[in-house]
Design an enzyme around this catalytic site. Sequence first.
Site, PDB file in Angstrom:
ATOM      1  N   LYS A  70       0.800   4.580   6.969  1.00  0.00           N
ATOM      2  CA  LYS A  70       0.263   5.364   5.853  1.00  0.00           C
ATOM      3  C   LYS A  70       0.882   6.761   5.887  1.00  0.00           C
ATOM      4  O   LYS A  70       1.597   7.121   6.815  1.00  0.00           O
ATOM      5  CB  LYS A  70      -1.262   5.498   5.945  1.00  0.00           C
ATOM      6  CG  LYS A  70      -2.029   4.188   6.042  1.00  0.00           C
ATOM      7  CD  LYS A  70      -2.047   3.403   4.754  1.00  0.00           C
ATOM      8  CE  LYS A  70      -2.848   2.111   4.913  1.00  0.00           C
ATOM      9  NZ  LYS A  70      -2.766   1.268   3.695  1.00  0.00           N
ATOM     10  N   SER A  91       0.800  -1.223   0.000  1.00  0.00           N
ATOM     11  CA  SER A  91       0.000   0.000   0.000  1.00  0.00           C
ATOM     12  C   SER A  91       0.837   1.280   0.000  1.00  0.00           C
ATOM     13  O   SER A  91       0.331   2.348  -0.310  1.00  0.00           O
ATOM     14  CB  SER A  91      -0.952   0.013   1.198  1.00  0.00           C
ATOM     15  OG  SER A  91      -0.237   0.148   2.409  1.00  0.00           O
TER      16      SER A  91
END
Length: 278
Positions: A119, A42
């Site tokens: 993230k 990701s």
Amino acid sequence: MAKTEKAGNAVVETIKTVVYALLIAGVFRTLFFQPFWIPSGSMKQTLLIGDFLFVNKMAYGYSYASCPSIIMPRFGINLDAEKLCGALGGDNKRLLGGEPERGDVVVFRHPITGRDYIKRLIGLPGDKVQITDGVIQINGVAIPQTQDGEFEELMELQGPQGLRPRCANGAVGQGGICKKDRAIETMPNGKSYAVLNIGPQASDRTGVYSVPEGHYFFMGDNRDNSADSRLAQTAGGVGFVPYENLIGRADRIVFSSGGRSMLFFWTWRSDRFFKGIK
């Protein structure tokens, strides 16, 4: 008798040494740096599956989430930070708290599952965030992207989970070149980094997210392959993340292995050892 007593003392000393070492390691991990393996794609190309890094826990101060999670499914052990230190949480505050900056790569505790996620910080408290045709809008201002060619990787099983990458150039056979479009995104504070795009999809066009006070909005750099704040926590995403759930900032990759096991030395990526994270 003397030999038995001596042997017994040696065993006791060995146990004490191990216990002390574990206590020191626990304190070090709780207060300073926490190890983190990258399990998914990701955050490509910034972080690859198999990158190993230490999370700087001093960057934002300390909360209940600073307690280490001990999760070992194989042995039936599931002691996450909330079970160990949950009594210290609930007020969304931090001890010696520092404010994260837009563009930081942050490890945080998922508000529902308790799992650690990594993230990039996009939206600050009070921001209004929207994605329009793949471009982030913060408080009505588009975050500029400059096209930067393509990101290429082999179509092969990646990491212990044997994940296969998604490609912008269609179905790619084993050993083929998997490509994604790459752009350089620049935040208002000047922080720049690469983001990847596979193709048009629903998450490229969203409504307006109003980030609550004391919360943050996160996205993965591999934009079309990231479960992040664009999805609600109940829909498999992370939603808005409370301040107290931040664990620390990822500053540098220490080690990297592209194989199914870190013991496969021929898969080590020496060019990523001690690489700074932008």
